[in-house]
Motif scaffolding. Structure first.
Motif, PDB file in Angstrom:
ATOM      1  N   GLN A  39       0.750  -1.113  -0.038  1.00 11.91           N
ATOM      2  CA  GLN A  39       0.005  -0.123   0.073  1.00 11.91           C
ATOM      3  C   GLN A  39       0.835   1.274  -0.134  1.00 11.91           C
ATOM      4  OE1 GLN A  39      -2.069  -0.433   3.863  1.00 11.91           O
ATOM      5  NE2 GLN A  39      -0.317  -1.678   4.354  1.00 11.91           N
ATOM      6  N   ASN A  40       0.117   2.280   0.131  1.00 11.84           N
ATOM      7  CA  ASN A  40       0.742   3.581   0.149  1.00 11.84           C
ATOM      8  C   ASN A  40       1.419   3.937   1.422  1.00 11.84           C
ATOM      9  OD1 ASN A  40       1.362   6.054  -1.109  1.00 11.84           O
ATOM     10  ND2 ASN A  40      -0.334   7.115  -0.176  1.00 11.84           N
ATOM     11  N   LEU A  41       1.392   3.258   2.383  1.00 11.24           N
ATOM     12  CA  LEU A  41       1.726   3.547   3.751  1.00 11.24           C
ATOM     13  C   LEU A  41       2.911   2.842   4.171  1.00 11.24           C
ATOM     14  CD1 LEU A  41      -1.752   3.366   5.310  1.00 11.24           C
ATOM     15  CD2 LEU A  41      -0.829   5.474   4.712  1.00 11.24           C
ATOM     16  N   SER A  42       3.512   3.571   5.266  1.00 12.22           N
ATOM     17  CA  SER A  42       4.835   2.758   5.852  1.00 12.22           C
ATOM     18  C   SER A  42       4.800   2.914   7.459  1.00 12.22           C
ATOM     19  CB  SER A  42       5.976   3.448   5.471  1.00 12.22           C
ATOM     20  OG  SER A  42       6.107   4.894   5.594  1.00 12.22           O
ATOM     21  N   SER A  76       2.749   8.475   5.538  1.00 11.86           N
ATOM     22  CA  SER A  76       2.812   8.253   4.003  1.00 11.86           C
ATOM     23  C   SER A  76       3.528   9.366   3.510  1.00 11.86           C
ATOM     24  CB  SER A  76       1.103   8.278   3.510  1.00 11.86           C
ATOM     25  OG  SER A  76       1.119   8.483   2.087  1.00 11.86           O
ATOM     26  N   LYS A  77       4.154   9.318   2.254  1.00 13.81           N
ATOM     27  CA  LYS A  77       4.700  10.488   1.547  1.00 13.81           C
ATOM     28  C   LYS A  77       3.442  11.380   0.588  1.00 13.81           C
ATOM     29  CE  LYS A  77       9.317   8.603   1.041  1.00 13.81           C
ATOM     30  NZ  LYS A  77      10.303   8.140   0.447  1.00 13.81           N
ATOM     31  N   LYS A  78       2.641  10.645   0.108  1.00 18.23           N
ATOM     32  CA  LYS A  78       1.630  11.347  -0.696  1.00 18.23           C
ATOM     33  C   LYS A  78       0.224  10.514  -0.403  1.00 18.23           C
ATOM     34  CE  LYS A  78       4.372  13.161  -4.319  1.00 18.23           C
ATOM     35  NZ  LYS A  78       4.652  13.126  -5.764  1.00 18.23           N
ATOM     36  N   LEU A  79      -0.504  11.214   0.201  1.00 19.07           N
ATOM     37  CA  LEU A  79      -1.765  10.559   0.480  1.00 19.07           C
ATOM     38  C   LEU A  79      -2.776  10.305  -1.005  1.00 19.07           C
ATOM     39  CD1 LEU A  79      -2.776  12.172   3.914  1.00 19.07           C
ATOM     40  CD2 LEU A  79      -2.468   9.653   3.496  1.00 19.07           C
ATOM     41  N   LEU A  80      -3.373   9.333  -0.804  1.00 20.61           N
ATOM     42  CA  LEU A  80      -4.282   9.046  -1.797  1.00 20.61           C
ATOM     43  C   LEU A  80      -5.927   9.221  -1.257  1.00 20.61           C
ATOM     44  CD1 LEU A  80      -2.892   5.813  -3.325  1.00 20.61           C
ATOM     45  CD2 LEU A  80      -2.414   8.094  -4.135  1.00 20.61           C
ATOM     46  N   SER A 110      -7.973   6.864  -1.429  1.00 15.71           N
ATOM     47  CA  SER A 110      -8.357   5.416  -0.822  1.00 15.71           C
ATOM     48  C   SER A 110      -7.564   5.280   0.463  1.00 15.71           C
ATOM     49  CB  SER A 110      -8.043   4.522  -1.607  1.00 15.71           C
ATOM     50  OG  SER A 110      -6.473   4.645  -2.126  1.00 15.71           O
ATOM     51  N   ASP A 111      -6.950   6.261   1.166  1.00 14.03           N
ATOM     52  CA  ASP A 111      -6.258   6.122   2.280  1.00 14.03           C
ATOM     53  C   ASP A 111      -7.233   6.414   3.337  1.00 14.03           C
ATOM     54  OD1 ASP A 111      -3.067   7.173   1.014  1.00 14.03           O
ATOM     55  OD2 ASP A 111      -3.799   5.238   1.439  1.00 14.03           O
TER      56      ASP A 111
END
Lengths: 111, 113
Positions: A62-65, A78-82, A84-85
């Motif tokens: 996913q877009n998270l860490s 997250s560096k850049k939120l979507l 869908s987050d």
């Protein structure tokens, strides 16, 4: 007694902005730490868990860490939120006695 | 893979009546099972757990659950429901060597006067 703190309680962020959610635990040492996400007020999905400092297991791509810079601190980023987050993020800890304690949650809305 | 299933999205019950929220599980080895409750915009609160021992487990707020190995079930029960019991209930199983909780999809309990 053990307590868990999670903040902020609510957050509205624009698409493409960074994210940092923090969770800290007091009154215990070397806990297992977890980040869950709850979408649409129902199912819970395990995102990350950590059994020690610097040890992070990711459950889904996913877009998270996540990071664990200290024994009782767990950070979701997250560096850049979507869009869908968006969701309700819950931090939890356990100390091996099969009991899990959850934080009060962070409601993230990405606009 | 270990999992739990909650077959009912919603359960409606009148105040004062008994309530049951269903949960079935699928695990390899001995199951460690849990029930949690969630009120709107809040974190999950622990209700009870089954690790070993007596099949009838008593928990918080008058709730209890019965572990049934032959039916692979762990249904949550309460003899007399209260309006304040209205909330979202989650069944969960411990997996991954004891490190991870896997949750069911949740059952919304609505207790009406």
């Amino acid at each position: 007694s053990q307590t868990i703190h999670q903040w902020p309680a609510t957050l509205v962020q624009p698409v493409g902005s960074p994210l940092s959610l923090e969770c800290t635990v007091e009154g215990t040492s070397n806990p297992n730490l977890y980040w869950y996400r709850q979408a649409a007020g129902r199912g819970l999905q395990l995102l990350f868990y950590s059994v020690g400092i610097g040890q992070i297991s990711s459950e889904v791509p996913q877009n998270l860490s996540a990071s664990r810079p200290q024994d009782r601190q767990f950070i979701l980023s997250s560096k850049k939120l979507l869009l869908s987050d968006s969701g309700f993020y819950l931090c939890a800890w356990s100390s091996g006695n099969y009991g899990y304690t959850f934080g009060s949650g962070t409601r993230l809305t990405v606009v | 893979a270990q999992s739990v299933a909650q077959p009912e999205d919603q359960v409606n019950v009148a105040e004062g009546n008994p309530l049951t929220v269903k949960c079935t599980y699928s695990v390899s080895g001995n199951p460690y099972l849990f029930w949690y409750v969630q009120y709107p915009n809040r974190g999950l609160q622990f209700l009870l757990k089954y690790i070993t021992g007596d099949n009838l487990v008593k928990g918080s707020y008058g709730f209890e659950a019965e572990f049934n190995k032959s039916q692979t079930s762990f249904h949550l029960k309460k003899p007399s429901a209260l309006v304040s019991d209205s909330a979202l209930y989650f069944c969960a199983v411990l997996s991954g060597g004891g490190n991870k909780l896997t949750f069911g999809t949740g059952t919304q309990l609505k207790v009406e006067l």
